[in-house]
Enzyme design. Structure first.
Site, short mmCIF file in Angstrom:
data_model
loop_
_atom_site.label_atom_id
_atom_site.label_comp_id
_atom_site.label_asym_id
_atom_site.label_seq_id
_atom_site.Cartn_x
_atom_site.Cartn_y
_atom_site.Cartn_z
N ARG A 51 0.87 -1.29 0.15
CA ARG A 51 -0.09 -0.07 -0.07
C ARG A 51 0.89 1.26 0.08
NH1 ARG A 51 -2.90 -3.75 1.59
NH2 ARG A 51 -1.27 -4.38 3.03
N THR A 52 1.82 1.18 1.08
CA THR A 52 2.61 2.84 1.12
C THR A 52 3.25 3.11 -0.37
OG1 THR A 52 2.66 2.21 3.42
CG2 THR A 52 4.11 3.77 2.51
N LYS A 80 25.33 -4.18 -1.56
CA LYS A 80 26.86 -4.23 -1.57
C LYS A 80 27.72 -3.44 -0.36
CE LYS A 80 26.61 -3.50 -6.55
NZ LYS A 80 26.60 -2.35 -7.47
N ARG A 101 11.13 3.90 3.08
CA ARG A 101 11.14 2.85 3.99
C ARG A 101 12.42 2.11 4.27
NH1 ARG A 101 5.99 -0.95 4.31
NH2 ARG A 101 5.17 1.15 5.04
N HIS A 129 5.51 6.19 11.34
CA HIS A 129 5.08 6.03 9.86
C HIS A 129 4.05 7.32 9.62
CE1 HIS A 129 3.88 4.32 6.15
NE2 HIS A 129 3.28 3.25 6.60
#
Lengths: 304, 139
Positions: A51-52, A80, A101, A129
């Site tokens: 969703r986000t 890496k 995120r 959030h």
């Protein structure tokens, strides 16, 4: 230039303005379809999301902008061993705005320190959030017609549930809000989340019993017990089914209760609830796109 | 026991007995080439026993950061053999790389180069929280 790493980065007045803007976008989408033409949003998702990430991307496309980025850490130079700081310095060269995120708490704060374009925290571990909170606030405003004078029940994983932490921080700034915190002992709200409650002298109670408080709630905000936050699988298995909302439990609730959930759900809301008019969680998902459109316009300082 | 007085430097007094080495390490005094005296378990009317550190050099460090370790410490600045200032360190607004964040979910747990920064969030409770993850600092 400004960054949004926590909901407290926005004043109540700014949140109200964002909600108004989101409602205007819903009513007049055509007015905004070219607002971010030639602008690019980078979505840097070190952790999975449906969703986000997709709502950020849909939001930018609906504003006429473009999107670049990655949807898992393995698809970036993080695999890496590249630091957040170096990744952000790089992405700042390519995009006008970053939504990030990360599974580690505070990563967006690091990003904001090094970025030369605005950074939005799209979720950092179990911490914050803020755009989910904006989504939740828009949902409550749309469903209830107000953001104050109500009893908000928060249920499930209140320890690692970042959406819960941000929502408490935001809603305790509105008058007449009372919180009921419903969780197992092991998943209670962390002490730092209770600081704004205590400072603002906001009434709250903690309980382990959902049924007994159900009749008093105006909002029931369900959360998932998140497997990915546990270091110990046994703890997760022991706690995962602590609260399941069933039609029988919902019978105890007010007729105008709104059942919210940031999604994804696993089994904490029975599928039968989806048909109940009090189920608000899929509408919540749609509102998420509109409030992110409003936030993008604000951070890019686009007048539309 | 006699320790020579100093001409230009710093005397850190009223250190809790046993805490001098923590401050010695914190200020990295082992790296100095000037005379440094550590007096442990000195008799004190106020404290019973205390530690004292005398540094025969003007250090370019933020001594207020000592306020995190113990705000009751007294700092005396000495110039030309005279005490020119005596004060207690204030709790610093931020402290950097003095303590480490112990939250395994914090970004500092995987990015070794990041400074460990803590913000003063409650002056009355002497409470610091990680700049990144907001975990409470443990002394």
């Amino acid at each position: 230039m400004r960054h949004i790493t926590a909901i407290s980065d926005l004043s109540v007045q700014e949140i109200d303005a964002l909600i108004m803007k989101a409602r205007d976008i819903m009513a007049n989408p055509g007015r905004y379809q070219e607002a971010c033409r030639h602008k690019k949003l980078a979505t840097l998702f070190y952790e999975p999301s449906t969703r986000t990430r997709l709502s950020f991307e849909a939001a930018m496309y609906e504003l006429g902008g473009q999107v670049l980025g990655f949807s898992q850490a393995e698809a970036s130079s993080a695999a890496k061993g590249e630091s957040v700081a170096d990744t952000i310095r790089t992405i700042s060269c390519y995009a006008d705005l970053i939504a990030m995120r990360h599974h580690k708490e505070g990563a967006p704060t690091v990003a904001a320190h090094y970025a030369t374009v605005p950074v939005i925290n799209a979720g950092d571990g179990g911490h914050n959030h803020p755009t989910q909170t904006l989504t939740d606030l828009l949902t409550i405003q749309m469903e209830k017609g107000r953001l104050g004078n109500m009893t908000v029940g928060l249920c499930g994983d209140l320890k690692f549930g970042r959406t819960v932490h941000s929502l408490i921080e935001a809603m305790c700034r509105y008058p007449g809000v009372r919180f009921v915190l419903i969780s197992p002992e092991e998943l209670k709200v962390p002490s730092y989340v209770k600081i704004p409650l205590k400072q603002g002298q906001v009434p709250y109670e903690q309980t382990t019993d959902l049924q007994s408080v159900m009749p008093r709630l105006d909002i029931l905000y369900m959360t998932r017990v998140q497997r990915e936050r546990f270091f110990n699988e046994d703890d997760y298995i022991r706690l995962k089914d602590s609260y399941i909302l069933t039609p029988a439990k919902l019978e105890l609730a007010k007729p105008d209760l709104s059942v919210m959930h940031p999604l994804p759900r696993v089994n904490e809301i029975a599928l039968a609830i989806d048909q109940d008019p009090r189920a608000t969680y899929f509408k919540q998902t749609l509102y998420g796109k509109y409030i992110r459109m409003a936030l993008i316009l604000m951070l890019l300082e686009v007048q539309a | 026991m006699n320790i020579d007085s100093i001409n230009n430097g710093i005397v850190i007094d009223h250190i809790k007995a046993g805490q001098a080495m923590q401050i010695y390490d914190f200020l990295n005094l082992g790296a100095l080439d000037c005379p440094v005296a550590i007096i442990k378990n000195a008799v004190s009317n106020k404290m019973g026993r205390k530690d004292i550190i005398k540094i025969d050099s003007v250090l370019d460090v933020d001594l207020n950061a000592l306020g995190y370790i113990d705000p009751a410490i007294t700092i005396n600045l000495i110039k030309d053999g005279e005490r020119v200032r005596k004060y207690h360190p204030e709790l610093p607004a931020t402290i950097t790389n003095i303590i480490r964040c112990r939250n395994p979910r914090c970004i500092t747990s995987i990015e070794q180069e990041l400074p460990h920064v803590f913000k003063l969030t409650d002056r009355e409770k002497d409470e610091y929280r990680c700049l990144y993850c907001e975990s409470k600092a443990g002394k």
